[in-house]
Design a protein around this motif. Sequence first.
Motif, short mmCIF file in Angstrom:
data_model
loop_
_atom_site.label_atom_id
_atom_site.label_comp_id
_atom_site.label_asym_id
_atom_site.label_seq_id
_atom_site.Cartn_x
_atom_site.Cartn_y
_atom_site.Cartn_z
N LEU A 21 60.80 71.33 117.59
CA LEU A 21 61.68 72.48 117.36
C LEU A 21 62.22 73.07 118.66
O LEU A 21 63.26 73.73 118.66
N ALA A 22 61.55 72.84 119.77
CA ALA A 22 62.01 73.36 121.07
C ALA A 22 63.29 72.66 121.53
O ALA A 22 64.05 73.22 122.33
N VAL A 23 63.55 71.45 121.05
CA VAL A 23 64.77 70.72 121.41
C VAL A 23 65.86 71.13 120.42
O VAL A 23 65.77 70.85 119.24
N ASP A 24 66.87 71.81 120.92
CA ASP A 24 67.95 72.34 120.08
C ASP A 24 69.09 71.32 120.02
O ASP A 24 69.89 71.21 120.95
N ILE A 25 69.14 70.57 118.91
CA ILE A 25 70.17 69.55 118.72
C ILE A 25 71.18 70.09 117.72
O ILE A 25 70.84 70.42 116.58
N ARG A 26 72.44 70.19 118.16
CA ARG A 26 73.51 70.76 117.34
C ARG A 26 74.64 69.76 117.16
O ARG A 26 74.81 68.84 117.94
N ILE A 27 75.46 70.02 116.14
CA ILE A 27 76.65 69.21 115.89
C ILE A 27 77.86 69.94 116.45
O ILE A 27 77.95 71.17 116.38
N GLY A 28 78.75 69.18 117.04
CA GLY A 28 79.99 69.75 117.57
C GLY A 28 81.13 68.76 117.41
O GLY A 28 80.91 67.57 117.20
N THR A 29 82.34 69.26 117.54
CA THR A 29 83.53 68.41 117.44
C THR A 29 84.15 68.26 118.83
O THR A 29 84.38 69.25 119.53
N ILE A 30 84.40 67.02 119.21
CA ILE A 30 85.05 66.76 120.50
C ILE A 30 86.48 67.28 120.43
O ILE A 30 87.25 66.90 119.55
N LEU A 31 86.81 68.17 121.36
CA LEU A 31 88.17 68.72 121.45
C LEU A 31 89.02 67.91 122.42
O LEU A 31 90.21 67.69 122.19
N GLU A 32 88.41 67.52 123.55
CA GLU A 32 89.13 66.80 124.60
C GLU A 32 88.24 65.72 125.18
O GLU A 32 87.02 65.90 125.26
N ALA A 33 88.85 64.63 125.60
CA ALA A 33 88.16 63.54 126.30
C ALA A 33 89.04 63.10 127.47
O ALA A 33 90.24 62.89 127.29
N HIS A 34 88.44 63.00 128.64
CA HIS A 34 89.18 62.64 129.85
C HIS A 34 88.43 61.56 130.62
O HIS A 34 87.21 61.48 130.55
N PRO A 35 89.17 60.77 131.39
CA PRO A 35 88.51 59.78 132.25
C PRO A 35 87.60 60.48 133.26
O PRO A 35 87.84 61.64 133.62
N PHE A 36 86.60 59.78 133.74
CA PHE A 36 85.70 60.31 134.76
C PHE A 36 85.50 59.22 135.83
O PHE A 36 84.44 58.64 135.96
N PRO A 37 86.58 58.94 136.58
CA PRO A 37 86.53 57.83 137.53
C PRO A 37 85.53 58.04 138.67
O PRO A 37 85.09 57.07 139.29
N TYR A 67 84.31 53.30 122.86
CA TYR A 67 85.23 54.36 122.46
C TYR A 67 86.40 54.47 123.44
O TYR A 67 86.20 54.56 124.64
N ALA A 68 87.61 54.49 122.90
CA ALA A 68 88.80 54.77 123.70
C ALA A 68 89.00 56.28 123.73
O ALA A 68 88.66 56.97 122.77
N LEU A 69 89.54 56.79 124.81
CA LEU A 69 89.76 58.24 124.94
C LEU A 69 90.47 58.84 123.75
O LEU A 69 90.09 59.89 123.23
N GLU A 70 91.51 58.15 123.27
CA GLU A 70 92.34 58.72 122.20
C GLU A 70 91.64 58.79 120.85
O GLU A 70 92.06 59.53 119.97
N GLN A 71 90.55 58.06 120.65
CA GLN A 71 89.85 58.12 119.37
C GLN A 71 88.75 59.19 119.33
O GLN A 71 88.20 59.46 118.27
N LEU A 72 88.47 59.83 120.46
CA LEU A 72 87.37 60.79 120.51
C LEU A 72 87.69 62.19 120.01
O LEU A 72 86.86 62.78 119.30
N PRO A 73 88.85 62.78 120.33
CA PRO A 73 89.11 64.12 119.80
C PRO A 73 89.05 64.14 118.26
O PRO A 73 89.60 63.26 117.59
N GLY A 74 88.32 65.11 117.74
CA GLY A 74 88.14 65.24 116.30
C GLY A 74 86.84 64.63 115.80
O GLY A 74 86.41 64.90 114.67
N LEU A 75 86.20 63.80 116.61
CA LEU A 75 84.94 63.17 116.22
C LEU A 75 83.78 64.16 116.38
O LEU A 75 83.67 64.81 117.41
N GLN A 76 82.94 64.27 115.37
CA GLN A 76 81.76 65.13 115.48
C GLN A 76 80.63 64.32 116.09
O GLN A 76 80.43 63.15 115.76
N VAL A 77 79.89 64.97 117.00
CA VAL A 77 78.78 64.33 117.69
C VAL A 77 77.60 65.30 117.75
O VAL A 77 77.76 66.51 117.66
N ALA A 78 76.41 64.73 117.93
CA ALA A 78 75.21 65.53 118.11
C ALA A 78 74.91 65.62 119.60
O ALA A 78 75.16 64.67 120.36
N ALA A 79 74.37 66.77 120.01
CA ALA A 79 74.02 66.96 121.42
C ALA A 79 72.86 67.94 121.55
O ALA A 79 72.70 68.84 120.72
#
Length: 123
Positions: A21-37, A67-79
Amino acid sequence: MHVSHDPTAPAAEAIGFDQFLAVDIRIGTILEAHPFPEARKSAYKLLIDFGPAIGRKRSSAQITEHYALEQLPGLQVAAVVNFPPRQIGKFMSEVLTLGFPDEAGKVVLFHPSTPVPNGGRLF
């Protein structure tokens, strides 16, 4: 503590339910994805919306293989949202986006099969 990504590794040592229970895992929606060179390992910079209680948080994720950058916005992920922020190069990663290794050890994101409200906590 070393965490193995090997699917044949035995289960980790038993923990108490309070530790889980100490590990707080939540669901969120990716709003933006950018390269990280600048990242040492191939990664993207993500902006994820966890709803009104947690807000928008940034994450670095090594998910470029599947995953391609353009397919990530709108995808829900756990973190995990209650780890301390981690500096990765010039980028501050505020949450740990969760995934599982495929056969080659590349990350496959963990996400719900049906949309759920942002900010929902894993139980």
